[in-house]
Motif scaffolding. Structure first.
Motif, PDB file in Angstrom:
ATOM      1  N   LEU A 106      -7.583 -49.415 -45.737  1.00 16.51           N
ATOM      2  CA  LEU A 106      -8.030 -50.041 -44.594  1.00 16.51           C
ATOM      3  C   LEU A 106      -9.047 -48.871 -43.855  1.00 16.51           C
ATOM      4  O   LEU A 106     -10.203 -49.371 -43.474  1.00 16.51           O
ATOM      5  CB  LEU A 106      -6.846 -49.709 -43.164  1.00 16.51           C
ATOM      6  N   ALA A 107      -8.834 -47.618 -44.361  1.00 16.85           N
ATOM      7  CA  ALA A 107     -10.036 -46.604 -44.016  1.00 16.85           C
ATOM      8  C   ALA A 107     -11.201 -46.791 -44.668  1.00 16.85           C
ATOM      9  O   ALA A 107     -12.452 -46.762 -44.349  1.00 16.85           O
ATOM     10  CB  ALA A 107      -9.521 -45.187 -44.108  1.00 16.85           C
ATOM     11  N   VAL A 108     -11.131 -47.035 -46.109  1.00 15.67           N
ATOM     12  CA  VAL A 108     -12.171 -47.297 -47.005  1.00 15.67           C
ATOM     13  C   VAL A 108     -12.923 -48.245 -46.847  1.00 15.67           C
ATOM     14  O   VAL A 108     -14.307 -48.658 -46.571  1.00 15.67           O
ATOM     15  CB  VAL A 108     -11.857 -47.397 -48.522  1.00 15.67           C
ATOM     16  N   LEU A 109     -12.014 -49.490 -46.537  1.00 18.55           N
ATOM     17  CA  LEU A 109     -12.915 -51.001 -45.891  1.00 18.55           C
ATOM     18  C   LEU A 109     -13.509 -50.815 -44.582  1.00 18.55           C
ATOM     19  O   LEU A 109     -14.735 -51.303 -44.676  1.00 18.55           O
ATOM     20  CB  LEU A 109     -11.745 -51.858 -45.922  1.00 18.55           C
ATOM     21  N   ALA A 110     -12.942 -50.149 -43.878  1.00 13.49           N
ATOM     22  CA  ALA A 110     -13.996 -49.961 -42.530  1.00 13.49           C
ATOM     23  C   ALA A 110     -14.923 -49.041 -42.503  1.00 13.49           C
ATOM     24  O   ALA A 110     -16.265 -49.417 -42.092  1.00 13.49           O
ATOM     25  CB  ALA A 110     -12.816 -49.284 -41.471  1.00 13.49           C
ATOM     26  N   LEU A 111     -14.953 -48.077 -43.500  1.00 15.79           N
ATOM     27  CA  LEU A 111     -16.129 -47.224 -43.840  1.00 15.79           C
ATOM     28  C   LEU A 111     -17.169 -48.109 -44.753  1.00 15.79           C
ATOM     29  O   LEU A 111     -18.275 -48.161 -44.442  1.00 15.79           O
ATOM     30  CB  LEU A 111     -15.850 -45.935 -44.598  1.00 15.79           C
ATOM     31  N   ALA A 112     -16.700 -49.058 -45.549  1.00 13.14           N
ATOM     32  CA  ALA A 112     -17.546 -49.787 -46.424  1.00 13.14           C
ATOM     33  C   ALA A 112     -18.200 -50.658 -45.749  1.00 13.14           C
ATOM     34  O   ALA A 112     -19.168 -50.996 -46.062  1.00 13.14           O
ATOM     35  CB  ALA A 112     -16.587 -50.486 -47.450  1.00 13.14           C
TER      36      ALA A 112
END
Length: 224
Positions: free
Chosen positions: A55-61
């Motif tokens: 979720l963190a990587v998706l939000a950042l991406a």
């Protein structure tokens, strides 16, 4: 025919050399000796950390390219963004702990995601904005629609390589947040396997990063 062969060789040579480097890293991880003074059992993989990390990587991406698309290359020299980028992960985690209401209990994965985005998002927006091509005099002279189109094409081309280049950095940077917030995560797992000299676990990590690097390679030859 020779020109085609030279073009193919120029395309695949960086991939071959990259695989050689990753192969050496894999061999180094597998050749590590055991623990020096006491046996250490390999830690169980923190499966519960995969969803928050994803979720963190998706939000950042999504958030970082969107901000770069809206702000353009001028964001790379904005002072407010530099001020947000300056504090280290340690300060963001400490600030979150200071502001976290005691009635909510200990901070969990949700707090870790917030601290991760606060620490990583300004740097990634600057990274992407700095990589965008200049817009003066063109495409700025063609209007706002042309500017947005050029930004979109550049970010779409850059997106995969950006993720591949930054994911290992995010992996090690999250270790501070995980330790301070008491959240088991992928950075803590990596460090535990390094300190315990878990050859199989380290080899799997290196193999995963190798696959990530391969997926980020361009599909067509690059012009010099």
């Amino acid at each position: 025919m020779r020109a085609d062969r030279g073009r193919v060789g120029a395309t695949w040579n960086p991939v071959v050399w990259g695989l050689v480097v990753w192969g050496l890293a894999l061999a180094l991880a597998w050749s590590l000796p055991g623990a020096l003074w006491r046996p250490v059992a390999p830690p169980p993989f923190p499966l519960q950390a995969l969803l928050p990390a994803g979720l963190a990587v998706l939000a950042l991406a999504v958030a970082a390219p969107l901000a770069a698309w809206l702000g353009g290359p001028g964001l790379a020299v904005r002072r407010p963004l530099a001020l947000l980028e300056a504090p280290p992960d340690l300060l963001w985690a400490g600030l979150l702990l200071a502001l976290w209401p005691a009635a909510w209990g200990p901070p969990g994965s949700g707090a870790w995601i917030l601290a991760f985005l606060a620490a990583a998002l300004p740097s990634e927006v600057r990274w992407l904005s700095h990589a965008l091509p200049g817009e003066r005099p063109f495409p700025e002279a063609w209007g706002a629609q042309a500017v947005r189109r050029v930004r979109w094409l550049a970010l779409r081309r850059l997106w995969g390589r950006w993720l591949a280049a930054r994911l290992p950095l995010w992996l090690t940077a999250t270790l501070v947040l995980e330790r301070m917030l008491g959240v088991p995560g992928l950075g803590a797992d990596w460090l535990a396997r390094v300190s315990g000299r878990d050859r199989a676990g380290l080899a799997i990590w290196v193999a995963a990063l190798t696959i990530l690097w391969l997926l980020a390679r361009p599909l067509e030859p690059e012009t010099p």
